[in-house]
Design a protein around this motif. Sequence first.
Motif, short mmCIF file in Angstrom:
data_model
loop_
_atom_site.label_atom_id
_atom_site.label_comp_id
_atom_site.label_asym_id
_atom_site.label_seq_id
_atom_site.Cartn_x
_atom_site.Cartn_y
_atom_site.Cartn_z
N ARG A 143 -1.93 8.28 -5.80
CA ARG A 143 -1.77 9.12 -4.84
C ARG A 143 -1.92 8.73 -3.46
O ARG A 143 -1.47 9.23 -2.54
CB ARG A 143 -2.32 10.52 -5.03
N GLY A 144 -2.82 7.67 -3.37
CA GLY A 144 -3.01 7.11 -2.08
C GLY A 144 -2.07 6.34 -1.41
O GLY A 144 -1.88 6.03 -0.20
N LEU A 145 -1.10 6.14 -2.20
CA LEU A 145 0.11 5.25 -1.87
C LEU A 145 1.71 5.80 -2.10
O LEU A 145 2.28 5.86 -1.17
CB LEU A 145 0.38 3.97 -3.04
N THR A 146 1.75 6.80 -3.00
CA THR A 146 3.07 7.57 -2.91
C THR A 146 2.82 8.77 -4.12
O THR A 146 1.86 8.51 -4.79
CB THR A 146 3.95 6.42 -3.83
N GLY A 193 7.51 6.62 4.23
CA GLY A 193 6.66 6.65 5.53
C GLY A 193 7.12 5.07 6.05
O GLY A 193 7.30 4.16 5.36
N LYS A 194 6.50 4.84 7.42
CA LYS A 194 7.03 3.86 8.15
C LYS A 194 5.69 2.66 7.67
O LYS A 194 6.20 1.56 7.94
CB LYS A 194 6.68 4.12 9.71
N ASP A 195 4.69 2.88 7.08
CA ASP A 195 3.76 2.00 6.51
C ASP A 195 4.08 1.66 5.13
O ASP A 195 3.34 1.11 4.32
CB ASP A 195 2.30 2.27 6.56
N ALA A 196 5.31 1.90 4.71
CA ALA A 196 5.90 1.25 3.28
C ALA A 196 5.49 -0.18 2.95
O ALA A 196 4.90 -0.50 1.85
CB ALA A 196 7.22 1.63 2.98
N ARG A 197 5.71 -0.88 3.93
CA ARG A 197 5.62 -2.26 3.46
C ARG A 197 4.11 -2.75 3.39
O ARG A 197 3.60 -3.44 2.44
CB ARG A 197 6.13 -3.23 4.64
N GLU A 198 3.17 -1.98 4.19
CA GLU A 198 1.60 -2.18 4.18
C GLU A 198 1.30 -1.76 2.74
O GLU A 198 0.36 -2.36 2.23
CB GLU A 198 1.08 -1.53 5.30
N LYS A 199 1.75 -0.49 2.45
CA LYS A 199 1.32 0.21 1.05
C LYS A 199 1.86 -0.97 0.03
O LYS A 199 1.12 -0.98 -0.97
CB LYS A 199 2.33 1.53 1.20
#
Length: 345
Positions: A195-198, A219-225
């Motif tokens: 849940r911390g990622l998706t 989210g815009k931080d998908a690459r970082e996740k």
Amino acid sequence: MYRMYDVVIVGGGPSGATLARLIDQSKSVLIIEKTDEKSISKLCGGLIAPDAQRMLGKFGLFLPKKVLVDPQMFYVESYDLETKNKQRYQRFYLNINRKDFDNWLLKLVDRNVSISRNTKYLSHEYSGDSITIQIEKNGKRDFVESKILVGADGSQSQVRRKTFNDFRYITKYISIQSEIVGGVILPCYEVYFDRGLTDFYGWTIPKNGTNIIGIALQGKDAREKYERYLKNVLGNNFQEVSRRSTVIIRPRRLNDHKTDKDNRVFLIGEAAGFISPSSAEGLSYAFRSAEALAASINSGKNTGKDYRKRSLRIKFNLFMKNIKSIFMYTKFLRNLIFKLGIRKL
């Protein structure tokens, strides 16, 4: 004078190819497919789930060996990366090369069906009792006419955009997937929750000596996740061979499922929103919706009314998948299922 067809299908993937194969041979059919046989395959896990296997059996089809890859898998490992809980349950998936599978399905289409590859659908408009469809092939624009237009062009359906313009309301994710070597991956289908990622899920699947790993993110931080996900699952001892991404849809509302408009434009498969909100499995719904629309077209009845009626069972099944999602993606309920040892929802 434009060439007139009874049915023009935009998209030669599983739903479009199946529809063309099932439509009565007395009708003239054109498939418009934007790729060629050598194009890179659709980004997906390349697994045929039990529901899709049943549809292949219903159609009387036999998979050729050339579309299969090693290993064939008989169980699933589920992990909750936050709680470290895990569960193993039996489920048989056919492990395939998706490009070879799609090309095989398209080759099953009757020779009387016209197939125009490397061709883009651009737009359509009503013209009396027919539909004028603008296409582009090899940089040149042209037109064809049809009594019926079918959007079988996937989750980013241009036919749906031009007809309903409602994609902005459907929940979307970016699916990022890599081919990797190294890391510890079991010879099975592995599913990851975090849940911390998706609020959806991630996966790993072995393929002919290499492995694919992916996850659906927002989210815009998908690459970082995604980088965090790779490290959480694989550690540091792996090599990334390639990485691809695409947008996938996760229909959660009844209104996300669209079937037809004006008894002339129809949608099947992911273009209609027919994809599981619990697993993102789409092949079985591609087959089921293609079968339903073909039966409606062949019946000689009011095609739109008949297709809506035949689609009710698909929509009910997807409604139940949304209920299933509550148990799968609510942390407390999922871990309760793990602890109770429930093998199947």
